[in-house]
Design a protein around this motif. Structure first.
Motif, PDB file in Angstrom:
ATOM      1  N   ARG A  49      40.661  43.427  40.390  1.00 45.56           N
ATOM      2  CA  ARG A  49      39.631  43.304  41.446  1.00 45.56           C
ATOM      3  C   ARG A  49      40.193  42.577  42.656  1.00 45.56           C
ATOM      4  O   ARG A  49      39.976  42.956  43.804  1.00 45.56           O
ATOM      5  N   SER A  53      40.598  44.066  46.414  1.00 50.24           N
ATOM      6  CA  SER A  53      39.865  43.481  47.550  1.00 50.24           C
ATOM      7  C   SER A  53      40.844  43.164  48.679  1.00 50.24           C
ATOM      8  O   SER A  53      40.517  43.319  49.853  1.00 50.24           O
ATOM      9  N   ALA A  56      41.758  46.490  50.350  1.00 54.64           N
ATOM     10  CA  ALA A  56      40.641  47.061  51.126  1.00 54.64           C
ATOM     11  C   ALA A  56      40.619  46.514  52.557  1.00 54.64           C
ATOM     12  O   ALA A  56      40.013  47.121  53.432  1.00 54.64           O
ATOM     13  N   LYS A  57      41.254  45.365  52.787  1.00 54.13           N
ATOM     14  CA  LYS A  57      41.235  44.767  54.132  1.00 54.13           C
ATOM     15  C   LYS A  57      42.267  45.394  55.071  1.00 54.13           C
ATOM     16  O   LYS A  57      42.300  45.069  56.247  1.00 54.13           O
TER      17      LYS A  57
END
Ligand code: SAM
Length: 254
Positions: A49, A53, A56-57
Motif C-alpha cells: 500500500r 501511494s 500514485a503521486k
C-alpha cells in the motif's frame, strides 16, 4: 525439503558465481515466508500500500527500480508492471521459483539485476561510498523503492565479518554503510522511498519483552510517515513460548 533443493539447484545455474553464496539465504527466506504467510500478510499488505501511494503521486511512470526485491512478497509487482514502462528488480539473488512467474507474466516489462547494494567493496578499498551510484545510469528513472533491505545490509556484513574479521575496515563500518544507503536514496532526482525494519523484540506469551536490538546500528531513518509491527518469527516458528517482532518504518525520502 525437496522443493528447496530444486529451487536451489535451478537458481544456482542462473546466478553469477560471486552471488551464489547468497542463494541459501534466499531459499531459506522463501521457505520461511511460505510457512509464515499468514503472520506476514499484514506487513506485506502495508508495504505494498505504501509503495502504491508513493507511485500514485508521480506525474510520469517510466522506470521504477526496486532495491532488495527478493521474493517480491512486499512489492506490488502486478501494479508496478502495469503502470510503468520498465521495472528493474535489484537483489543479490533472484530465485528460480520467482523467475518462472516473472517471465510468464511480465517478460517485456521486468528486468532483473544482480548487484551487491551494501557498498562493502568500496569501503574495503577506501573509496567514497556510493552504493546507489549505478542508478545515475538508469534512464527515465521516476521511482526507487528500497524494500526491507536496509537492515539486511548491516546483518549481512556483520555475519561476514564474524566469519572473516577485516581489521582494515573502520570500527563504524556498519553505520557508515547503512547511512550511505539512506544518503544515496535521499540524493536521487526522482521519488525515493524506503521500507525497513529498524529493530526487533523477543516477546513471550505474557507480552513480556526479553530482548531488543537496534538493527540500524544507531542510524535514524528521516521523514518516517508510517510504522507497523512485522511478526518475523511468530509463536510456533522457532519456539512455542516466544515470538520475534520486527519494528518497521516507511519513509518518502524525496
Ligand atoms: C527481508 S528480504 C526482503 C525481500 C523482498 N523485499 C520481498 O518482498 O520478498 C531482504 C532482501 O535483501 C536482499 N539483500 C540482502 N543484502 C543485500 C545486498 N547487500 N545487496 C542486495 N540485496 C541484498 C536479500 O537477498 C533479500 O532478498
Amino acid at each position: 525439503m525437496i522443493l528447496e533443493a530444486i529451487n536451489y539447484a535451478a537458481t544456482y545455474r542462473k546466478t553469477p558465481p560471486e552471488f551464489r553464496p547468497y542463494i541459501r539465504y534466499s531459499v531459506n527466506l522463501w521457505a520461511r515466508a511460505n510457512r509464515c504467510g499468514k503472520a506476514w500478510a499484514e506487513h506485506e499488505d502495508d508495504s505494498k500500500r505504501f509503495i502504491l501511494s508513493a507511485a500514485a503521486k508521480l506525474k510520469q511512470r517510466r522506470t521504477a527500480v526496486v532495491l532488495g526485491s527478493g521474493l517480491l512478497r512486499d512489492v506490488p509487482l502486478q501494479q508496478l508492471a502495469a503502470g510503468f514502462d520498465t521495472v528493474v528488480l535489484v537483489d543479490l539473488v533472484h530465485l528460480a521459483s520467482l523467475r518462472a512467474t516473472l517471465y510468464a507474466r511480465h517478460s517485456r516489462t521486468v528486468v532483473l539485476n544482480h548487484r551487491d547494494l551494501s557498498g562493502y567493496d568500496d569501503l574495503k578499498a577506501g573509496k567514497p561510498l556510493e552504493p546507489l551510484g549505478f542508478l545515475r545510469l538508469v534512464p527515465y528513472l521516476d521511482l526507487v523503492v528500497s524494500t526491507n533491505l536496509l537492515s539486511q545490509i548491516g546483518t549481512g556484513i556483520r555475519n561476514r565479518l564474524e566469519k572473516q574479521p577485516d581489521p582494515a575496515l573502520p570500527q563504524d563500518a556498519l553505520p557508515q554503510l547503512i547511512q550511505a544507503h539512506l544518503d544515496g536514496l535521499s540524493s536521487l532526482p526522482c521519488k525515493a522511498c524506503i521500507i525497513t525494519d529498524t529493530a526487533f523484540e523477543v516477546i513471550d506469551k505474557n507480552g513480556t519483552q526479553h530482548q531488543q536490538e537496534d538493527l540500524l546500528h544507531g542510524v535514524r531513518v528521516p521523514k518516517i510517515t508510517r510504522g507497523w509491527d512485522w511478526p518475523v518469527v511468530p509463536f510456533g516458528e522457532e519456539s512455542r513460548d516466544y515470538q520475534i517482532i520486527h519494528k518497521v518504518v516507511a519513509s518518502e525520502l524525496t
